[in-house]
Design a protein around this motif. Sequence first.
Motif, PDB file in Angstrom:
ATOM      1  N   ALA A 173      -0.711  25.075   1.463  1.00 36.91           N
ATOM      2  CA  ALA A 173      -1.352  25.293   0.158  1.00 36.91           C
ATOM      3  C   ALA A 173      -0.807  24.271  -0.834  1.00 36.91           C
ATOM      4  CB  ALA A 173      -1.064  26.693  -0.320  1.00 36.91           C
ATOM      5  N   ASP A 174       0.402  23.778  -0.570  1.00 36.83           N
ATOM      6  CA  ASP A 174       0.986  22.771  -1.453  1.00 36.83           C
ATOM      7  C   ASP A 174       0.295  21.428  -1.222  1.00 36.83           C
ATOM      8  OD1 ASP A 174       2.713  24.672  -2.269  1.00 36.83           O
ATOM      9  OD2 ASP A 174       4.391  23.970  -1.054  1.00 36.83           O
ATOM     10  N   ALA A 175       0.390  20.587  -2.224  1.00 36.32           N
ATOM     11  CA  ALA A 175      -0.166  19.249  -2.071  1.00 36.32           C
ATOM     12  C   ALA A 175       0.869  18.404  -1.328  1.00 36.32           C
ATOM     13  CB  ALA A 175      -0.451  18.643  -3.427  1.00 36.32           C
ATOM     14  N   ILE A 176       0.451  17.732  -0.251  1.00 40.03           N
ATOM     15  CA  ILE A 176       1.348  16.798   0.437  1.00 40.03           C
ATOM     16  C   ILE A 176       0.687  15.429   0.343  1.00 40.03           C
ATOM     17  CG2 ILE A 176       2.511  16.221   2.594  1.00 40.03           C
ATOM     18  CD1 ILE A 176       2.307  19.190   3.347  1.00 40.03           C
ATOM     19  N   VAL A 177       1.375  14.537  -0.342  1.00 41.05           N
ATOM     20  CA  VAL A 177       0.786  13.217  -0.598  1.00 41.05           C
ATOM     21  C   VAL A 177       1.749  12.165  -0.067  1.00 41.05           C
ATOM     22  CG1 VAL A 177      -0.079  11.647  -2.375  1.00 41.05           C
ATOM     23  CG2 VAL A 177      -0.297  14.117  -2.702  1.00 41.05           C
ATOM     24  N   VAL A 178       1.270  11.347   0.866  1.00 38.45           N
ATOM     25  CA  VAL A 178       2.118  10.287   1.421  1.00 38.45           C
ATOM     26  C   VAL A 178       1.711   8.983   0.727  1.00 38.45           C
ATOM     27  CG1 VAL A 178       2.812   9.071   3.525  1.00 38.45           C
ATOM     28  CG2 VAL A 178       2.235  11.513   3.615  1.00 38.45           C
ATOM     29  N   ILE A 179       2.732   8.272   0.239  1.00 36.50           N
ATOM     30  CA  ILE A 179       2.412   7.012  -0.449  1.00 36.50           C
ATOM     31  C   ILE A 179       3.174   5.857   0.207  1.00 36.50           C
ATOM     32  CG2 ILE A 179       1.803   7.986  -2.703  1.00 36.50           C
ATOM     33  CD1 ILE A 179       4.651   7.365  -3.635  1.00 36.50           C
ATOM     34  N   ASP A 180       2.652   4.663   0.079  1.00 41.24           N
ATOM     35  CA  ASP A 180       3.331   3.513   0.666  1.00 41.24           C
ATOM     36  C   ASP A 180       4.304   2.904  -0.348  1.00 41.24           C
ATOM     37  OD1 ASP A 180       1.862   2.058  -1.120  1.00 41.24           O
ATOM     38  OD2 ASP A 180       0.396   1.352   0.345  1.00 41.24           O
ATOM     39  N   SER A 181       4.913   1.784   0.045  1.00 44.11           N
ATOM     40  CA  SER A 181       5.956   1.223  -0.822  1.00 44.11           C
ATOM     41  C   SER A 181       5.397   0.738  -2.168  1.00 44.11           C
ATOM     42  CB  SER A 181       6.683   0.092  -0.112  1.00 44.11           C
ATOM     43  OG  SER A 181       5.716  -0.782   0.414  1.00 44.11           O
ATOM     44  N   SER A 182       4.074   0.501  -2.258  1.00 47.88           N
ATOM     45  CA  SER A 182       3.533   0.105  -3.561  1.00 47.88           C
ATOM     46  C   SER A 182       2.931   1.326  -4.293  1.00 47.88           C
ATOM     47  CB  SER A 182       2.493  -0.987  -3.401  1.00 47.88           C
ATOM     48  OG  SER A 182       1.474  -0.533  -2.549  1.00 47.88           O
ATOM     49  N   HIS A 183       3.322   2.529  -3.831  1.00 46.23           N
ATOM     50  CA  HIS A 183       2.951   3.802  -4.471  1.00 46.23           C
ATOM     51  C   HIS A 183       1.457   4.082  -4.416  1.00 46.23           C
ATOM     52  CE1 HIS A 183       6.912   3.646  -6.983  1.00 46.23           C
ATOM     53  NE2 HIS A 183       7.088   3.488  -5.687  1.00 46.23           N
ATOM     54  N   ARG A 184       0.812   3.543  -3.401  1.00 45.87           N
ATOM     55  CA  ARG A 184      -0.614   3.858  -3.210  1.00 45.87           C
ATOM     56  C   ARG A 184      -0.709   4.998  -2.204  1.00 45.87           C
ATOM     57  NH1 ARG A 184      -4.414   1.157  -5.789  1.00 45.87           N
ATOM     58  NH2 ARG A 184      -3.536  -0.574  -6.938  1.00 45.87           N
ATOM     59  N   ILE A 185      -1.693   5.862  -2.443  1.00 46.56           N
ATOM     60  CA  ILE A 185      -1.810   7.063  -1.609  1.00 46.56           C
ATOM     61  C   ILE A 185      -2.335   6.684  -0.220  1.00 46.56           C
ATOM     62  CG2 ILE A 185      -2.950   9.310  -1.409  1.00 46.56           C
ATOM     63  CD1 ILE A 185      -3.040   9.316  -4.509  1.00 46.56           C
ATOM     64  N   MET A 186      -1.555   7.120   0.816  1.00 46.44           N
ATOM     65  CA  MET A 186      -1.980   6.854   2.197  1.00 46.44           C
ATOM     66  C   MET A 186      -2.585   8.107   2.803  1.00 46.44           C
ATOM     67  SD  MET A 186       1.531   5.080   3.450  1.00 46.44           S
ATOM     68  CE  MET A 186       1.100   5.057   5.156  1.00 46.44           C
ATOM     69  N   HIS A 187      -2.036   9.239   2.395  1.00 50.14           N
ATOM     70  CA  HIS A 187      -2.537  10.489   2.967  1.00 50.14           C
ATOM     71  C   HIS A 187      -2.583  11.555   1.873  1.00 50.14           C
ATOM     72  CE1 HIS A 187      -3.443  13.017   6.405  1.00 50.14           C
ATOM     73  NE2 HIS A 187      -2.893  13.959   5.665  1.00 50.14           N
ATOM     74  N   PHE A 188      -3.646  12.318   1.876  1.00 52.25           N
ATOM     75  CA  PHE A 188      -3.883  13.310   0.806  1.00 52.25           C
ATOM     76  C   PHE A 188      -4.380  14.560   1.519  1.00 52.25           C
ATOM     77  CE2 PHE A 188      -6.205  14.588  -3.155  1.00 52.25           C
ATOM     78  CZ  PHE A 188      -5.211  14.300  -4.069  1.00 52.25           C
ATOM     79  N   ASN A 189      -3.520  15.593   1.597  1.00 46.92           N
ATOM     80  CA  ASN A 189      -3.913  16.734   2.441  1.00 46.92           C
ATOM     81  C   ASN A 189      -4.900  17.660   1.722  1.00 46.92           C
ATOM     82  OD1 ASN A 189      -2.273  18.073   0.643  1.00 46.92           O
ATOM     83  ND2 ASN A 189      -1.467  19.469   2.192  1.00 46.92           N
ATOM     84  N   HIS A 190      -5.279  18.705   2.436  1.00 50.65           N
ATOM     85  CA  HIS A 190      -6.281  19.630   1.906  1.00 50.65           C
ATOM     86  C   HIS A 190      -5.766  20.345   0.644  1.00 50.65           C
ATOM     87  CE1 HIS A 190      -9.817  21.981   2.032  1.00 50.65           C
ATOM     88  NE2 HIS A 190      -9.135  23.120   2.043  1.00 50.65           N
ATOM     89  N   GLY A 191      -4.439  20.706   0.711  1.00 54.54           N
ATOM     90  CA  GLY A 191      -3.823  21.369  -0.469  1.00 54.54           C
ATOM     91  C   GLY A 191      -3.928  20.464  -1.693  1.00 54.54           C
ATOM     92  N   GLY A 239      -5.736   5.352  -1.157  1.00 54.55           N
ATOM     93  CA  GLY A 239      -5.868   3.977  -1.635  1.00 54.55           C
ATOM     94  C   GLY A 239      -5.625   3.848  -3.134  1.00 54.55           C
ATOM     95  N   GLN A 240      -5.663   4.996  -3.835  1.00 56.98           N
ATOM     96  CA  GLN A 240      -5.454   4.973  -5.288  1.00 56.98           C
ATOM     97  C   GLN A 240      -3.947   5.034  -5.606  1.00 56.98           C
ATOM     98  OE1 GLN A 240      -7.868   4.581  -7.457  1.00 56.98           O
ATOM     99  NE2 GLN A 240      -9.346   4.566  -5.762  1.00 56.98           N
ATOM    100  N   PRO A 241      -3.521   4.554  -6.806  1.00 55.32           N
ATOM    101  CA  PRO A 241      -2.087   4.678  -7.141  1.00 55.32           C
ATOM    102  C   PRO A 241      -1.726   6.141  -7.413  1.00 55.32           C
ATOM    103  CG  PRO A 241      -3.318   3.709  -8.950  1.00 55.32           C
ATOM    104  CD  PRO A 241      -4.279   3.851  -7.832  1.00 55.32           C
ATOM    105  N   LEU A 242      -0.499   6.501  -7.071  1.00 57.55           N
ATOM    106  CA  LEU A 242      -0.047   7.887  -7.263  1.00 57.55           C
ATOM    107  C   LEU A 242      -0.128   8.279  -8.745  1.00 57.55           C
ATOM    108  CD1 LEU A 242       1.373  10.397  -5.965  1.00 57.55           C
ATOM    109  CD2 LEU A 242       3.526   9.381  -6.697  1.00 57.55           C
ATOM    110  N   SER A 243       0.057   7.285  -9.645  1.00 51.99           N
ATOM    111  CA  SER A 243       0.091   7.567 -11.081  1.00 51.99           C
ATOM    112  C   SER A 243      -1.202   8.223 -11.583  1.00 51.99           C
ATOM    113  CB  SER A 243       0.351   6.296 -11.873  1.00 51.99           C
ATOM    114  OG  SER A 243      -0.662   5.373 -11.577  1.00 51.99           O
ATOM    115  N   ARG A 244      -2.282   8.061 -10.836  1.00 53.93           N
ATOM    116  CA  ARG A 244      -3.543   8.687 -11.214  1.00 53.93           C
ATOM    117  C   ARG A 244      -3.402  10.231 -11.251  1.00 53.93           C
ATOM    118  NH1 ARG A 244      -9.311   6.734  -9.404  1.00 53.93           N
ATOM    119  NH2 ARG A 244      -8.542   5.087 -10.725  1.00 53.93           N
ATOM    120  N   LEU A 245      -2.408  10.758 -10.535  1.00 54.95           N
ATOM    121  CA  LEU A 245      -2.238  12.210 -10.476  1.00 54.95           C
ATOM    122  C   LEU A 245      -1.303  12.714 -11.574  1.00 54.95           C
ATOM    123  CD1 LEU A 245      -1.811  12.545  -6.608  1.00 54.95           C
ATOM    124  CD2 LEU A 245      -3.916  12.662  -7.933  1.00 54.95           C
ATOM    125  N   LEU A 246      -0.891  11.808 -12.476  1.00 51.56           N
ATOM    126  CA  LEU A 246       0.067  12.190 -13.534  1.00 51.56           C
ATOM    127  C   LEU A 246      -0.547  11.978 -14.906  1.00 51.56           C
ATOM    128  CD1 LEU A 246       3.138  10.217 -12.207  1.00 51.56           C
ATOM    129  CD2 LEU A 246       2.810  12.676 -12.060  1.00 51.56           C
TER     130      LEU A 246
END
Length: 612
Positions: free
Chosen positions: A92-110, A124-131
Amino acid sequence: MPLSAARSVKVALRAAGLVALVVFAMALSDALRVGGALPWTRVVALASVVGAIAFSIRRHRDAVRVLEFQHERDVQAREAAAKFAGIMAIAADAIVVIDSSHRIMHFNHGAESIFGYSAAEAEGQPLSRLLPDRFREVHGHHVAEFDQSPDTARRMGHRRAVSGLRKDGTEFPAEAAISKLDLPGLRRIYTVVLRDITDRKRIEDADRFLSNTSTGLTRTLDPVAVAEAIRSAAVPTLADACFVDLLADSGAVVRTAHAADARTLSTLRTLAEEHPVNRNGDSPFAKALRGEHPDIVTGIDEAWLDSYGGTQDARDLWSALDLTAMLTVPLVVGDRVVGGLTLLDRGKRADRFDSDMRRVIEEFARSAAMALDNARLYTTARRATNARDEVLSVVSHDLRNPIGAIAMCARMLRDSPPASEDERQRMLQAITDATAWMQRLIRDLLDVTSIDAGHLSLDRQPSSLSSLVMTAAGMLSSAVEERAIDLQIAVADSLPTLMVDDRRIVQVIANLLGNAIKFSEQGSRVTISAALTADGVVTTVKDAGIGIEPDVQARIFNRFWQVKPTPGRGNGLGLAIAHAIVHAHGGRIWVESDPGRGSTFAFSLPYAEANN
Ligand code: ADP
């Protein structure tokens, strides 16, 4: 090479080894049978063939072992990947995997359901979009600092909740942790696990709110201050604005408002002042004042305005508020309703008053009602004590003069009656006046006591205002005559029939007329008139007497209050009683005065009441 192919090669090599051995054996026996010497060159050649085949067989056996091991490892890796994917999918939690340039590689269902983006949109989007904007920079620094630190995982936000930003632009409180993992090829990835704690935070906030308000509300025993504390606790935590309706002892509804912004507050105040709550109606406010729990109103639409909006003016005011939700709850102590609380909201959340919020509101309403009731009991007790003290002082002071006059006249009439008949009549009149004065004082004191105890009962009957005015004028005819007052009465018979307590309204008019005569010069004019206004039927008593200074006009309706205490000319209770009577009828009373030129006292009786 696949494992099955490797196995076939192994079998083929074994067969080849066997064939070589047989050939070698046949060559040896052939050599022995012919009896000749074994040609060493053939033996060596055959032996090397056999050796080579044996070596190949061993090499292939080793290769097969390696392949078997790799296969085992692949199976395990696939199982681990499947397990990880399963966890990712159901978490249910969000699990977000990002690469070294902080771009999202994996975005789970949560993550999809928390943030509102699909995985395809987010990857492919920067993690900062979620903040939220304001946290983006500082968040970048924190990740960079974590990157350099020896920790492999840490909680984000350093014990405080962090904020997330949904696709629809709304923010939410969250708890998050980050970990880093170095992959072969000098690649580093980060995994962020984030939990939406909106609900938990709401419950925590609600608990904190309830415990703070219950202490806040008991800090004072003044009913006005308690109502104010209720209003300011409710806004903005529970809603954008509110109405607090209090049931006065007289049965009147006292409505006050509060809002986060000044424009809404002014609209609410206009509504409260100009469009009072009809207790007998069917509106949510009236229902709450009867102890019912009205439904939540979602938006003030035409249908609602048709049912409860009232006049066009009121409808416009309600519409201007632009409300999206309204909830009214009764304020009840035991089985007694002390008022109602209406929460008004303009937010976009459809579930603003969801079941959790309603539980908080009900709990808050219970504390509010309790605080109001405590304040009311305290005020009643204090008022009763004050009233007793006042009555004692009035009785001991004001009754002394008339009793003294009666005693003196009676003693003279008994011990040395005057010879002149006129003188005897004057003494008898003094006794009669003193008795009338005492009777009036006792009546007023009893009225005040009833008002204090909330027992000023009204016996409402359909009545004509002009006949009530004539009755009051008749009661004061001797005073009018004695002071040669030019009394003008302009009260039309066409005014609507009023539902009032005749005796009480006559008492109000007689008091105002009595004062007008008392505080006017001999021979001056006093006018009684009445008119139908937006306020209801307004009766006016105008004199050209001494008038009242502006700074004391506000105190004129306080009990025992006189501009210049004059023994025998009143007790300072008349206007206080008139005020209580008019308010008990749902009206109001006021004065306008020009010192030295006269005063105009007026009181209204609500038109709606008048039409009942
Ligand atoms: P009372 O007339 O018995 O003193 P009221 O409560 O009726 O008590 O009036 C309180 C005081 O208000 C009066 O003592 C007087 O000072 C002032 N007052 C009332 N009516 C008038 C008036 N028409 N003109 C001037 N002063 C007035």
